[in-house]
Design a protein around this motif. Structure first.
Motif, mmCIF file in Angstrom:
data_model
loop_
_atom_site.group_PDB
_atom_site.id
_atom_site.type_symbol
_atom_site.label_atom_id
_atom_site.label_comp_id
_atom_site.label_asym_id
_atom_site.label_seq_id
_atom_site.Cartn_x
_atom_site.Cartn_y
_atom_site.Cartn_z
ATOM 1 N N ILE A 191 0.831 -1.198 0.000
ATOM 2 C CA ILE A 191 0.000 0.000 0.000
ATOM 3 C C ILE A 191 0.869 1.253 0.000
ATOM 4 O O ILE A 191 0.686 2.172 -0.813
ATOM 5 C CB ILE A 191 -0.944 0.006 1.223
ATOM 6 N N PHE A 192 1.856 1.279 0.881
ATOM 7 C CA PHE A 192 2.622 2.503 1.081
ATOM 8 C C PHE A 192 3.683 2.705 -0.004
ATOM 9 O O PHE A 192 3.968 3.842 -0.389
ATOM 10 C CB PHE A 192 3.236 2.493 2.478
ATOM 11 N N LEU A 193 4.248 1.624 -0.541
ATOM 12 C CA LEU A 193 5.192 1.778 -1.647
ATOM 13 C C LEU A 193 4.471 2.236 -2.911
ATOM 14 O O LEU A 193 5.001 3.047 -3.679
ATOM 15 C CB LEU A 193 5.928 0.460 -1.901
ATOM 16 N N THR A 194 3.268 1.730 -3.136
ATOM 17 C CA THR A 194 2.504 2.155 -4.305
ATOM 18 C C THR A 194 2.044 3.604 -4.161
ATOM 19 O O THR A 194 1.965 4.337 -5.147
ATOM 20 C CB THR A 194 1.294 1.228 -4.518
ATOM 21 N N LEU A 195 1.752 4.012 -2.943
ATOM 22 C CA LEU A 195 1.412 5.420 -2.701
ATOM 23 C C LEU A 195 2.560 6.320 -3.158
ATOM 24 O O LEU A 195 2.337 7.331 -3.839
ATOM 25 C CB LEU A 195 1.124 5.627 -1.209
ATOM 26 N N VAL A 196 3.786 5.932 -2.813
ATOM 27 C CA VAL A 196 4.958 6.709 -3.236
ATOM 28 C C VAL A 196 5.070 6.708 -4.761
ATOM 29 O O VAL A 196 5.353 7.736 -5.384
ATOM 30 C CB VAL A 196 6.246 6.129 -2.602
ATOM 31 N N GLY A 197 4.835 5.536 -5.377
ATOM 32 C CA GLY A 197 4.888 5.453 -6.831
ATOM 33 C C GLY A 197 3.842 6.326 -7.498
ATOM 34 O O GLY A 197 4.115 6.984 -8.511
ATOM 35 N N ALA A 198 2.625 6.362 -6.950
ATOM 36 C CA ALA A 198 1.571 7.199 -7.516
ATOM 37 C C ALA A 198 1.928 8.685 -7.410
ATOM 38 O O ALA A 198 1.656 9.471 -8.319
ATOM 39 C CB ALA A 198 0.247 6.912 -6.806
#
Length: 359
Positions: free
Chosen positions: A104-111
């Motif tokens: 969840i949190f790594l994808t948030l950074v990617g977004a």
């Protein structure tokens, strides 16, 4: 009718086919698929028909999605059918449910890197929890304009758990690790089962008040089940209520995939980032289980880390199937349910934190 409408109708038919032929999450994909067909029939000028037309019947049903009403009701039913025994018998496995939330949190950074706003990034990142109701709830609070894309992505990846997870699990584990057998879980007393939903609710909501409605309904449903004095209410919650809400939620989410609002550049990015989020979450759980084994005298089978995503109970079943493909007498289902139900709590708490920080 535009080409976009035609494409979305075909996608709806594909969803229905996957539900019927492949048995991929039929309770979700069939209502969503038919809803997509309904939502892409061109409306007549002056007639309120779609979910986006004020006063239409579909808009009133979709109100339960946009205002976050349906997800807590789903969680009530999930709580009434969830058995936390395995998690309580081996509490260290809760950590696997927490570890899987890294997606969840790594994808948030990617977004954020790809230019989405913080609120939009939070709505996209939560897809990694593989929890449709939680995704809908958070998107309705942070980025309502992305609700259709994030909901469809989350439910699609939930349905594809048996396809996506096994290759990642095999890639990250050795044959010897997949052959590890785990000791039977200890017996859990009725008192522990009754006290857990009360204590668990207090702990999680004090940590993340934003998760109050989701976690509150989850633990309330579980208390109905475990108390032993409200079996009628528990039975209603886990059958008639959750089935009714699932029908309305799935159909209205499908109907929201109107090509004019759904087929956008952002939607494609959301599906790509959602896939990455789900894969990272699966890998995170498996890798964390391997790290735990460095410090444990009695080893755990790292396959169960993949069940840390909250696709209940499909992720746990996938763990069982992968383990039995190596050793037909290795039974990991009950052990995998521990991180699986912990993942449900983890994704709800993550949603509460993201709403508190980004809302």
């Amino acid at each position: 009718m535009t080409w976009g409408n035609f494409i979305m109708i075909v996608i709806g038919i594909v969803f229905i086919s996957l539900a019927i032929i492949k048995d991929y999450e039929p309770l979700l994909l069939l209502p969503i698929g038919f809803g997509a067909i309904v939502g892409n029939i061109p409306s007549v000028a002056g007639m309120p028909l779609s979910v986006y037309d004020d006063g239409s019947v579909l808009s009133y049903i979709y109100y339960g999605v946009t205002k976050g009403i349906f997800p807590p009701l789903i969680f009530l039913g999930i709580g009434a059918m969830t058995d936390f025994t395995c998690m309580l018998s081996n509490p260290k496995l809760i950590l696997l449910g927490a570890a899987a939330q890294i997606g969840i949190f790594l994808t948030l950074v990617g977004a954020l890197y790809f230019g989405f706003s913080p609120a939009e990034a939070g709505s996209i990142g939560i897809i990694g929890g593989a929890d449709g109701p939680t995704t809908i709830f958070l998107s309705s609070k942070l980025a309502p304009h992305l609700l259709g894309a994030t909901a469809i992505a989350a439910y699609s990846y939930m349905a594809l758990v048996p396809v996506i997870q096994p290759p990642i699990m095999r890639l990250l584990t050795t044959k010897n690790e997949r052959l590890i057998r785990m000791a039977p879980p200890r017996d859990v007393t009725a008192r522990e089962k009754i006290l857990f939903p009360i204590g668990g609710f207090l702990i999680t909501t004090l940590m993340a008040p934003g998760a109050l409605s989701l976690v509150g309904m989850l633990f309330f449903g579980n208390l109905l089940k475990e108390s032993g004095v409200t079996e009628r209410l528990a039975e209603t919650a886990r059958t008639a209520l959750i089935d009714s809400v699932t029908i309305l939620l799935g159909f209205s989410v499908g109907a929201s995939t109107q090509a004019q609002t759904f087929l956008t550049h952002d939607s494609l990015f959301i599906f790509a980032l959602g896939a990455a989020s789900f894969c990272i979450a699966t890998a995170g759980g498996v890798i964390f289980a391997k790290v735990m084994n460095l410090f444990l005298k009695v080893k755990i089978n790292p396959l169960i880390g993949a069940a840390g995503v909250s696709a209940v109970p499909d992720s746990a079943r996938v763990v069982q199937n992968v383990a039995r493909s190596e050793d037909p007498h290795n039974f990991l289902l009950m052990h995998a349910m521990a991180p699986n139900v912990a993942g449900v709590l983890g994704s709800a708490v993550a949603a509460g934190i993201l709403w508190s920080v980004l809302g």
